[in-house]
Design an enzyme around this catalytic site. Structure first.
Site, PDB file in Angstrom:
ATOM      1  N   GLY A 113       1.111   1.473  -7.788  1.00 28.46           N
ATOM      2  CA  GLY A 113       0.515   0.168  -8.293  1.00 28.46           C
ATOM      3  C   GLY A 113      -0.699  -0.308  -7.784  1.00 28.46           C
ATOM      4  N   TYR A 114      -1.432  -1.174  -8.183  1.00 31.48           N
ATOM      5  CA  TYR A 114      -2.847  -1.398  -7.945  1.00 31.48           C
ATOM      6  C   TYR A 114      -2.781  -2.952  -7.110  1.00 31.48           C
ATOM      7  CZ  TYR A 114      -4.450   2.739  -9.971  1.00 31.48           C
ATOM      8  OH  TYR A 114      -4.532   4.200 -10.345  1.00 31.48           O
ATOM      9  N   LEU A 115      -3.437  -2.893  -5.910  1.00 27.57           N
ATOM     10  CA  LEU A 115      -3.577  -3.791  -5.211  1.00 27.57           C
ATOM     11  C   LEU A 115      -4.947  -4.792  -5.407  1.00 27.57           C
ATOM     12  CD1 LEU A 115      -2.436  -2.638  -1.640  1.00 27.57           C
ATOM     13  CD2 LEU A 115      -1.056  -3.552  -3.721  1.00 27.57           C
TER      14      LEU A 115
END
Length: 159
Positions: free
Chosen positions: A29-31
Site C-alpha cells: 500500500g502507498y502512504l
C-alpha cells in the site's frame, strides 16, 4: 544512493508461465504518491519493508528500501495506506542472464500482468523473450502507485 533502472512490458502470450522459477505473494500500500515520488509499505514472504522511490522518466529511479517490523507494516497497511491496496503474485524468471519479474495482479487490478526487468544502465541490451509485448515503462497508468489510485479495471480496454 539507491538507483533502480527498470523496463516494463505487457505480455503477448502466457508462454512465460513455463519459465517460472519461484512465485511470491505480495500485499502493498502507498502512504504517499504523486507524479514524481512514492512511499510504499510491502509485505512479502513473511518480511516487511518501507520503500521510497523518485522518478522523472519512468525508467531511472532513485530508490531506498528498509526493513520494518511486521506489526508496523500490518498497521500501516490497515490504517494508513491509500485504498485499494495492491495485491499481486510476483513470478521470478531467469532468462539469458537477467532476472525477469512477472507481476500478476489481483483484486481491483485483476487481469493486469506486467513483466519487469532491472538493468545496470538505461541503454543496456537484453534478450527479449518471445512472450514480451508492448513496452509500458513510461506509461504512468501502470505504476503500482497509480494503480492504487485508479485501478486497472476502470481503464482497461474492453472494460
Amino acid at each position: 544512493m539507491g538507483v533502480e533502472i527498470e523496463r516494463k512490458f505487457l505480455l503477448s502470450s502466457n508462454a512465460w508461465e513455463d519459465e517460472v522459477e519461484e512465485s511470491l505473494s505480495m500485499r502493498q500500500g502507498y502512504l504517499s504518491h504523486d507524479a514524481q515520488s512514492s512511499v510504499r509499505v510491502r509485505i512479502c514472504n513473511g518480511l516487511a519493508d518501507i520503500n521510497v522511490k523518485s522518478t522523472r522518466d519512468g525508467i531511472y529511479r532513485l530508490e531506498y528500501e528498509y526493513p520494518i517490523p511486521m506489526q508496523d507494516a500490518r498497521e500501516l497497511l490497515n490504517k494508513v495506506a491509500h485504498r485499494p491496496l495492491i495485491e499481486k503474485t510476483r513470478h521470478i524468471l531467469r532468462i539469458a542472464g537477467h532476472c525477469w519479474e512477472v507481476d500478476e495482479f489481483h483484486g481491483e487490478n485483476k487481469g493486469l500482468i506486467v513483466a519487469e526487468i532491472e538493468l545496470g544502465s538505461v541503454d543496456e541490451v537484453f534478450h527479449r523473450p518471445r512472450w514480451l509485448g508492448k513496452e509500458i515503462s513510461t506509461d504512468a497508468r501502470y505504476y503500482n502507485s497509480n494503480l492504487s489510485k485508479l485501478p486497472y479495471r476502470y481503464w482497461a480496454e474492453g472494460s
